[in-house]
Enzyme design. Structure first.
Site, PDB file in Angstrom:
ATOM      1  N   GLU A   1      -5.455   6.113  -7.539  1.00  0.00           N
ATOM      2  CA  GLU A   1      -5.759   6.652  -6.209  1.00  0.00           C
ATOM      3  C   GLU A   1      -5.841   8.178  -6.243  1.00  0.00           C
ATOM      4  O   GLU A   1      -6.724   8.775  -5.610  1.00  0.00           O
ATOM      5  CB  GLU A   1      -4.699   6.166  -5.208  1.00  0.00           C
ATOM      6  CG  GLU A   1      -4.807   4.668  -4.944  1.00  0.00           C
ATOM      7  CD  GLU A   1      -3.717   4.100  -4.050  1.00  0.00           C
ATOM      8  OE1 GLU A   1      -3.747   2.893  -3.786  1.00  0.00           O
ATOM      9  OE2 GLU A   1      -2.822   4.862  -3.613  1.00  0.00           O
TER      10      GLU A   1
ATOM     11  N   PHE B   1      -8.957  -8.014   8.188  1.00  0.00           N
ATOM     12  CA  PHE B   1      -8.893  -6.695   8.838  1.00  0.00           C
ATOM     13  C   PHE B   1      -9.647  -5.601   8.071  1.00  0.00           C
ATOM     14  O   PHE B   1      -9.608  -4.441   8.459  1.00  0.00           O
ATOM     15  CB  PHE B   1      -7.427  -6.273   9.047  1.00  0.00           C
ATOM     16  CG  PHE B   1      -6.597  -6.261   7.778  1.00  0.00           C
ATOM     17  CD1 PHE B   1      -6.654  -5.194   6.903  1.00  0.00           C
ATOM     18  CD2 PHE B   1      -5.760  -7.329   7.475  1.00  0.00           C
ATOM     19  CE1 PHE B   1      -5.891  -5.180   5.740  1.00  0.00           C
ATOM     20  CE2 PHE B   1      -4.991  -7.329   6.304  1.00  0.00           C
ATOM     21  CZ  PHE B   1      -5.061  -6.247   5.441  1.00  0.00           C
TER      22      PHE B   1
ATOM     23  N   ARG C   1       7.644   5.255  -0.434  1.00  0.00           N
ATOM     24  CA  ARG C   1       7.555   3.991   0.302  1.00  0.00           C
ATOM     25  C   ARG C   1       8.772   3.815   1.221  1.00  0.00           C
ATOM     26  O   ARG C   1       8.662   3.317   2.337  1.00  0.00           O
ATOM     27  CB  ARG C   1       7.418   2.815  -0.662  1.00  0.00           C
ATOM     28  CG  ARG C   1       6.076   2.846  -1.381  1.00  0.00           C
ATOM     29  CD  ARG C   1       5.863   1.650  -2.266  1.00  0.00           C
ATOM     30  NE  ARG C   1       5.607   0.434  -1.507  1.00  0.00           N
ATOM     31  CZ  ARG C   1       4.465   0.167  -0.894  1.00  0.00           C
ATOM     32  NH1 ARG C   1       3.467   1.028  -0.908  1.00  0.00           N
ATOM     33  NH2 ARG C   1       4.303  -0.958  -0.242  1.00  0.00           N
TER      34      ARG C   1
ATOM     35  N   THR D   1       5.191  -1.524   6.531  1.00  0.00           N
ATOM     36  CA  THR D   1       3.795  -1.419   6.992  1.00  0.00           C
ATOM     37  C   THR D   1       3.692  -1.636   8.499  1.00  0.00           C
ATOM     38  O   THR D   1       2.987  -0.908   9.199  1.00  0.00           O
ATOM     39  CB  THR D   1       2.926  -2.480   6.256  1.00  0.00           C
ATOM     40  OG1 THR D   1       3.070  -2.266   4.846  1.00  0.00           O
ATOM     41  CG2 THR D   1       1.471  -2.365   6.636  1.00  0.00           C
TER      42      THR D   1
ATOM     43  N   ASN E   1      -1.023   2.884  11.361  1.00  0.00           N
ATOM     44  CA  ASN E   1       0.369   3.051  10.927  1.00  0.00           C
ATOM     45  C   ASN E   1       0.651   4.400  10.256  1.00  0.00           C
ATOM     46  O   ASN E   1       1.554   4.533   9.445  1.00  0.00           O
ATOM     47  CB  ASN E   1       0.811   1.862  10.065  1.00  0.00           C
ATOM     48  CG  ASN E   1       0.059   1.774   8.750  1.00  0.00           C
ATOM     49  OD1 ASN E   1      -0.897   2.494   8.536  1.00  0.00           O
ATOM     50  ND2 ASN E   1       0.505   0.894   7.875  1.00  0.00           N
TER      51      ASN E   1
ATOM     52  N   LYS F   1      -3.009   9.332   8.090  1.00  0.00           N
ATOM     53  CA  LYS F   1      -4.152   8.586   8.620  1.00  0.00           C
ATOM     54  C   LYS F   1      -4.662   9.145   9.957  1.00  0.00           C
ATOM     55  O   LYS F   1      -3.981   9.955  10.611  1.00  0.00           O
ATOM     56  CB  LYS F   1      -3.746   7.115   8.795  1.00  0.00           C
ATOM     57  CG  LYS F   1      -3.450   6.405   7.472  1.00  0.00           C
ATOM     58  CD  LYS F   1      -3.219   4.917   7.703  1.00  0.00           C
ATOM     59  CE  LYS F   1      -2.938   4.188   6.412  1.00  0.00           C
ATOM     60  NZ  LYS F   1      -2.814   2.723   6.627  1.00  0.00           N
TER      61      LYS F   1
ATOM     62  N   HIS G   1      -0.423   6.149   4.443  1.00  0.00           N
ATOM     63  CA  HIS G   1      -0.597   5.230   3.313  1.00  0.00           C
ATOM     64  C   HIS G   1       0.169   5.788   2.138  1.00  0.00           C
ATOM     65  O   HIS G   1       0.215   7.003   1.945  1.00  0.00           O
ATOM     66  CB  HIS G   1      -2.078   5.112   2.911  1.00  0.00           C
ATOM     67  CG  HIS G   1      -2.251   4.502   1.549  1.00  0.00           C
ATOM     68  ND1 HIS G   1      -2.263   3.145   1.346  1.00  0.00           N
ATOM     69  CD2 HIS G   1      -2.349   5.073   0.320  1.00  0.00           C
ATOM     70  CE1 HIS G   1      -2.369   2.910   0.045  1.00  0.00           C
ATOM     71  NE2 HIS G   1      -2.430   4.063  -0.598  1.00  0.00           N
TER      72      HIS G   1
ATOM     73  N   TYR H   1     -10.038   0.802  -0.361  1.00  0.00           N
ATOM     74  CA  TYR H   1      -9.373  -0.428   0.096  1.00  0.00           C
ATOM     75  C   TYR H   1     -10.049  -1.701  -0.440  1.00  0.00           C
ATOM     76  O   TYR H   1      -9.882  -2.776   0.144  1.00  0.00           O
ATOM     77  CB  TYR H   1      -9.325  -0.451   1.627  1.00  0.00           C
ATOM     78  CG  TYR H   1      -8.244   0.434   2.205  1.00  0.00           C
ATOM     79  CD1 TYR H   1      -6.898   0.212   1.917  1.00  0.00           C
ATOM     80  CD2 TYR H   1      -8.557   1.493   3.060  1.00  0.00           C
ATOM     81  CE1 TYR H   1      -5.905   1.004   2.440  1.00  0.00           C
ATOM     82  CE2 TYR H   1      -7.550   2.303   3.597  1.00  0.00           C
ATOM     83  CZ  TYR H   1      -6.232   2.041   3.283  1.00  0.00           C
ATOM     84  OH  TYR H   1      -5.241   2.824   3.805  1.00  0.00           O
TER      85      TYR H   1
ATOM     86  N   ARG I   1       6.916   5.645   9.813  1.00  0.00           N
ATOM     87  CA  ARG I   1       6.247   4.634  10.647  1.00  0.00           C
ATOM     88  C   ARG I   1       7.071   4.268  11.877  1.00  0.00           C
ATOM     89  O   ARG I   1       6.520   4.004  12.943  1.00  0.00           O
ATOM     90  CB  ARG I   1       5.902   3.412   9.801  1.00  0.00           C
ATOM     91  CG  ARG I   1       4.709   3.715   8.878  1.00  0.00           C
ATOM     92  CD  ARG I   1       4.523   2.651   7.867  1.00  0.00           C
ATOM     93  NE  ARG I   1       3.287   2.802   7.109  1.00  0.00           N
ATOM     94  CZ  ARG I   1       3.110   2.320   5.886  1.00  0.00           C
ATOM     95  NH1 ARG I   1       4.079   1.657   5.284  1.00  0.00           N
ATOM     96  NH2 ARG I   1       1.965   2.500   5.269  1.00  0.00           N
TER      97      ARG I   1
HETATM   98  P1  CMP Z   1      -1.894   0.751   3.827  1.00  0.00           P
HETATM   99  O1  CMP Z   1      -0.612   1.051   3.178  1.00  0.00           O
HETATM  100  O2  CMP Z   1      -2.852   1.869   4.001  1.00  0.00           O
HETATM  101  O3  CMP Z   1      -2.629  -0.421   3.001  1.00  0.00           O
HETATM  102  C1  CMP Z   1      -3.504  -1.341   3.597  1.00  0.00           C
HETATM  103  C2  CMP Z   1      -3.556  -1.195   5.068  1.00  0.00           C
HETATM  104  O4  CMP Z   1      -4.107  -2.290   5.755  1.00  0.00           O
HETATM  105  C3  CMP Z   1      -2.152  -1.084   5.628  1.00  0.00           C
HETATM  106  O5  CMP Z   1      -1.603   0.150   5.262  1.00  0.00           O
HETATM  107  C4  CMP Z   1      -2.387  -1.317   7.100  1.00  0.00           C
HETATM  108  O6  CMP Z   1      -2.688  -0.140   7.803  1.00  0.00           O
HETATM  109  C5  CMP Z   1      -3.606  -2.217   7.080  1.00  0.00           C
HETATM  110  N1  CMP Z   1      -3.225  -3.554   7.526  1.00  0.00           N
HETATM  111  C6  CMP Z   1      -2.377  -4.383   6.918  1.00  0.00           C
HETATM  112  N2  CMP Z   1      -2.275  -5.512   7.645  1.00  0.00           N
HETATM  113  C7  CMP Z   1      -3.073  -5.370   8.715  1.00  0.00           C
HETATM  114  C8  CMP Z   1      -3.387  -6.184   9.816  1.00  0.00           C
HETATM  115  N3  CMP Z   1      -2.837  -7.392   9.965  1.00  0.00           N
HETATM  116  N4  CMP Z   1      -4.256  -5.697  10.722  1.00  0.00           N
HETATM  117  C9  CMP Z   1      -4.810  -4.477  10.565  1.00  0.00           C
HETATM  118  N5  CMP Z   1      -4.552  -3.654   9.527  1.00  0.00           N
HETATM  119  C10 CMP Z   1      -3.683  -4.103   8.628  1.00  0.00           C
END
Ligand code: CMP
Length: 140
Positions: A128, A59, A87, A93, A114, A11, A117, A51, A104
Site C-alpha cells: 500500500e 459495498f 489498528r 471497523t 469510518n 478518509k 484506513h 480496494y 473510530r
Molecule cells: P478499510 O479499513 O478502509 O477497509 C475496507 C473498507 O470497507 C472498510 O475500511 C470499511 O470502510 C468498508 N466497509 C467494510 N464493510 C462495509 C460495509 N458493510 N458497508 C460499507 N463499507 C464497508
C-alpha cells in the site's frame, strides 16, 4: 524490537469535517510518527486498485465512490509494531464496536464512513505504501 512502517488514509468523511489534525494528534499521542503525508484527490482507478481485494463485496462500488468523493490524506506511520499499534488506535471497523478513545469511536460516522484506513499486515503495508509513495518521500 524493530521499527515498522504502516500505511494510513484519513478518509473523506474526516477531511470534510476538518479532522486531519485531530486524528493526527491521536496517532502522535500514541507513539505513531508521521514520516510521510500527502493530501490527494483519489482517482477512481486508484481507489479500485487499492480496494481490489473487496471487488466482489456488495459495498465495493459504494466504497470506491466514497473514497473519491472528497480529498483524502495518505500517510506513512512509523513505530515499533506500527501495524498493530495503528489498528489498535483506529479501533474496530464498525464504530459501534470501537473501544473508547479510538479514532473510530471518537470520529467515525458509520462502517463505511469510518474516518481512517490502516494496513492489516506488514506485507500489505509495504504494498500500500508503494502504491502512493516513492522511497525518497518517506523521511524517518
Ligand atoms: P478499510 O479499513 O478502509 O477497509 C475496507 C473498507 O470497507 C472498510 O475500511 C470499511 O470502510 C468498508 N466497509 C467494510 N464493510 C462495509 C460495509 N458493510 N458497508 C460499507 N463499507 C464497508
Amino acid at each position: 524490537m524493530t521499527l515498522e512502517r504502516t500505511f494510513s488514509i484519513i478518509k473523506p468523511d474526516a477531511t470534510k469535517r476538518n479532522l486531519t489534525g485531530a486524528i493526527n494528534k491521536v496517532f502522535e499521542d500514541n507513539g505513531l510518527r508521521i514520516v510521510a503525508q500527502r493530501r490527494i484527490q483519489m482517482s477512481e482507478d486508484q481507489a479500485k486498485k487499492f480496494y481490489e481485494v473487496h471487488a466482489e463485496r456488495p459495498f465495493y462500488g459504494e466504497l470506491v465512490e466514497f473514497m473519491t468523493s472528497e480529498p483524502v490524506v495518505v500517510q506513512v506511520l512509523e513505530a515499533e509494531n506500527a501495524v498493530a499499534k495503528h489498528r489498535e488506535v483506529m479501533g474496530a471497523t464498525n464504530p459501534e464496536e470501537a473501544a473508547d478513545g479510538t479514532v473510530r469511536k471518537l470520529y467515525a460516522l458509520s462502517i463505511g464512513e469510518n474516518s481512517v484506513h490502516g494496513s492489516d499486515s506488514l506485507e500489505n503495508a509495504n504494498l500500500e505504501i508503494a502504491q502512493f509513495f516513492k522511497d525518497e518521500e518517506i523521511v524517518g
